[in-house]
Motif scaffolding. Structure first.
Motif, PDB file in Angstrom:
ATOM      1  N   ASP A 205       3.354  35.907  -7.373  1.00 20.46           N
ATOM      2  CA  ASP A 205       4.421  36.054  -6.384  1.00 20.46           C
ATOM      3  C   ASP A 205       4.890  34.677  -5.891  1.00 20.46           C
ATOM      4  O   ASP A 205       6.088  34.402  -5.792  1.00 20.46           O
ATOM      5  N   GLU A 206       3.923  33.817  -5.614  1.00 22.93           N
ATOM      6  CA  GLU A 206       4.245  32.482  -5.085  1.00 22.93           C
ATOM      7  C   GLU A 206       5.095  31.688  -6.091  1.00 22.93           C
ATOM      8  O   GLU A 206       6.091  31.064  -5.739  1.00 22.93           O
ATOM      9  N   LYS A 207       4.706  31.759  -7.360  1.00 23.93           N
ATOM     10  CA  LYS A 207       5.434  30.974  -8.373  1.00 23.93           C
ATOM     11  C   LYS A 207       6.824  31.543  -8.640  1.00 23.93           C
ATOM     12  O   LYS A 207       7.766  30.808  -8.924  1.00 23.93           O
TER      13      LYS A 207
ATOM     14  N   LEU B  92      -8.423  38.866  -9.042  1.00 24.91           N
ATOM     15  CA  LEU B  92      -7.262  39.720  -9.284  1.00 24.91           C
ATOM     16  C   LEU B  92      -6.232  39.561  -8.153  1.00 24.91           C
ATOM     17  O   LEU B  92      -5.050  39.329  -8.391  1.00 24.91           O
ATOM     18  N   LEU B  93      -6.705  39.665  -6.913  1.00 23.05           N
ATOM     19  CA  LEU B  93      -5.781  39.543  -5.773  1.00 23.05           C
ATOM     20  C   LEU B  93      -5.159  38.146  -5.743  1.00 23.05           C
ATOM     21  O   LEU B  93      -3.964  37.990  -5.466  1.00 23.05           O
ATOM     22  N   THR B  94      -5.977  37.141  -6.048  1.00 19.43           N
ATOM     23  CA  THR B  94      -5.459  35.766  -6.029  1.00 19.43           C
ATOM     24  C   THR B  94      -4.399  35.573  -7.117  1.00 19.43           C
ATOM     25  O   THR B  94      -3.383  34.912  -6.896  1.00 19.43           O
ATOM     26  N   ALA B  95      -4.638  36.171  -8.279  1.00 18.68           N
ATOM     27  CA  ALA B  95      -3.645  36.029  -9.365  1.00 18.68           C
ATOM     28  C   ALA B  95      -2.318  36.680  -8.949  1.00 18.68           C
ATOM     29  O   ALA B  95      -1.247  36.113  -9.185  1.00 18.68           O
ATOM     30  N   LEU B  96      -2.393  37.839  -8.295  1.00 23.29           N
ATOM     31  CA  LEU B  96      -1.153  38.503  -7.869  1.00 23.29           C
ATOM     32  C   LEU B  96      -0.418  37.653  -6.825  1.00 23.29           C
ATOM     33  O   LEU B  96       0.811  37.528  -6.866  1.00 23.29           O
ATOM     34  N   LEU B  97      -1.195  37.070  -5.923  1.00 22.15           N
ATOM     35  CA  LEU B  97      -0.609  36.169  -4.923  1.00 22.15           C
ATOM     36  C   LEU B  97       0.109  35.005  -5.609  1.00 22.15           C
ATOM     37  O   LEU B  97       1.227  34.639  -5.248  1.00 22.15           O
ATOM     38  N   THR B  98      -0.565  34.431  -6.599  1.00 21.24           N
ATOM     39  CA  THR B  98      -0.006  33.261  -7.282  1.00 21.24           C
ATOM     40  C   THR B  98       1.242  33.639  -8.081  1.00 21.24           C
ATOM     41  O   THR B  98       2.221  32.882  -8.108  1.00 21.24           O
TER      42      THR B  98
ATOM     43  N   PHE C 159       3.930  40.362  -2.560  1.00 19.60           N
ATOM     44  CA  PHE C 159       2.556  40.580  -2.065  1.00 19.60           C
ATOM     45  C   PHE C 159       2.357  39.905  -0.697  1.00 19.60           C
ATOM     46  O   PHE C 159       1.326  39.277  -0.439  1.00 19.60           O
ATOM     47  N   VAL C 160       3.367  40.057   0.152  1.00 16.58           N
ATOM     48  CA  VAL C 160       3.367  39.390   1.463  1.00 16.58           C
ATOM     49  C   VAL C 160       2.127  39.769   2.276  1.00 16.58           C
ATOM     50  O   VAL C 160       1.539  38.937   2.966  1.00 16.58           O
ATOM     51  N   ASP C 161       1.735  41.028   2.193  1.00 14.05           N
ATOM     52  CA  ASP C 161       0.572  41.485   2.986  1.00 14.05           C
ATOM     53  C   ASP C 161      -0.676  40.671   2.649  1.00 14.05           C
ATOM     54  O   ASP C 161      -1.495  40.396   3.518  1.00 14.05           O
ATOM     55  N   LEU C 162      -0.807  40.302   1.380  1.00 16.73           N
ATOM     56  CA  LEU C 162      -1.995  39.532   0.991  1.00 16.73           C
ATOM     57  C   LEU C 162      -1.926  38.118   1.582  1.00 16.73           C
ATOM     58  O   LEU C 162      -2.928  37.569   2.009  1.00 16.73           O
ATOM     59  N   PHE C 163      -0.723  37.549   1.602  1.00 13.97           N
ATOM     60  CA  PHE C 163      -0.567  36.217   2.221  1.00 13.97           C
ATOM     61  C   PHE C 163      -0.967  36.299   3.700  1.00 13.97           C
ATOM     62  O   PHE C 163      -1.648  35.430   4.228  1.00 13.97           O
TER      63      PHE C 163
END
Ligand code: HEM
Length: 358
Positions: free
Chosen positions: A285-287, A277-283, A328-332
């Protein structure tokens, strides 16, 4: 008897194919061949935004009704991963649009003024629902966004701020994680010790290179000190509060520790879905950010340094917006504090047991 379903009727193909109305070719303006491409590409984006919002809405709805069950987590993760796949179409669409030359665009560009991407309500919905405004700590929609919209659209966009964003909801969910409770304090202490060891090793490496370029080494040292400070603040509520107040962190200390735990121990069965879930949110945001940068480049290529039809400075505005619109900068940032698996502290038996499905 139900009538046989018909392809064109079901998909409303006739209506769909009747929605591409060029401005050129009427009212005394000669037809511009490329305007059709311009319209269709924008329409495809709006359809894709619609699909993404459909997925995101179901996520927001489910996360607004805690506790989130394991079952729903499974399909919500799949939906967020679907969003990332849809986003994969964003940049190729810009590439198709770039088959239009700057001069061909100029043939019909003035007909568009003052219309602009600023007026895409769905795009605003997307960034607000993901949590852009929550991340920035802003409670009202930016003035330049409102100026571009009519009163009805303004009301709609302001309304999106009234519902909790994905970022805010994920923060609440992370705070409810049981793994950061006081009884596991020893574990966190051990982790802290391991990371401080890793940082000390990096400090030693920096010292080794400092004689080659003292000015650059000084800068790296300062960066190292900031990293060390941020790390120690993870375990100190007051210091963490200072980071939050200065806008360097959005997620609460508790939520940050929850996310960190998930990243570190993602190999534990019960953490697989939270990690995805966290990885999907990161992705996601990244895309979205990659699209923003790519769109800025396209605007530069097609407009040079002309201003946009929505009266922004053009590609410069877009470039800055790309820099400042990450969510989701905090996750990065958490990657700074990850350890190699071999150096991870062993989990206490009671905690390990609580991570087992049984
Ligand atoms: C010829 C192609 C394009 C050019 C030259 C272009 C240029 C620009 C410029 C200069 C802006 C800043 C606002 C303004 O002053 O108008 C802007 C904003 C925007 N455009 Fe485009 N654009 C193009 C195609 C697209 C496409 C295909 C989309 C897809 C939906 C899109 C979506 C947006 C959005 C959402 C914004 C607002 C961005 C923000 O405020 O962060 N644009 N565009």
């Amino acid at each position: 008897m139900k009538q046989a379903t018909n392809y064109a009727e079901y998909l409303q193909i006739n209506s769909l194919l009747n929605l591409q109305k060029s401005l050129s070719g009427s009212a005394g303006v000669k037809p511009c061949h490329d305007e059709t491409l311009f319209i269709i590409v924008h329409q495809v984006y709006e359809l894709l935004f619609k699909q993404i919002l459909h997925e995101l809405d179901s996520f927001v709805e489910e996360f607004s009704r805690p506790p989130v069950s394991e079952n729903s987590l499974g399909y919500l993760v799949a939906r967020l991963e679907r969003v990332t796949q849809v986003e994969d179409l964003f940049i190729p669409l810009l590439e198709i649009l770039e088959t239009m030359s700057p001069m061909d665009f100029l043939e019909f560009r003035t007909l568009l003024v003052p219309a602009s991407g600023f007026q895409s309500v769905q795009f605003r919905e997307l960034e607000i629902k993901l949590g852009l405004y929550y991340r920035k700590g802003e409670k009202t929609v930016a003035a330049h966004v409102m100026r571009a919209l009519n009163p009805e659209e303004q009301a709609k966009v302001s309304g999106f701020l009234a519902t909790p964003s994905a970022l805010a909801l994920v923060e609440g969910w992370l705070e409810r994680m049981p793994f950061i409770a006081a009884e596991h304090f020893d574990f966190w202490h051990e982790y802290e010790f391991a990371v401080l060891g890793m940082l000390a090793e990096e400090r030693r490496l920096l010292a080794r290179h400092s004689s080659q370029d003292p000015a650059a080494a000084q800068q790296l040292l300062q960066q190292w000190e900031e990293t060390q400070l941020i790390f120690t603040s993870l375990f100190n509520a007051d210091a963490y509060g200072v980071l939050q107040a200065s806008g360097q962190r959005t997620l609460s200390q508790k939520a940050t520790l929850g996310a960190l735990f998930i990243f570190l121990y993602r190999h534990e069965a019960i953490l697989h879905q939270p990690y995805r879930l966290l990885t999907a949110l990161l992705t996601i945001d990244e895309k979205l950010t990659a699209w923003r940068y790519r769109h800025a480049l396209m605007a530069h290529r097609l407009l040079g340094s002309k201003v946009g039809t929505g009266s922004s400075s053009g590609h410069q505005y877009l470039q800055k917006a790309a820099e400042h619109s990450r969510i989701f900068v905090d996750l990065f940032n958490l990657s700074t504090f990850l350890l190699p698996l071999s150096q991870l502290p062993k989990l206490p038996a009671n905690l390990k047991k609580s991570l087992n499905f049984s």
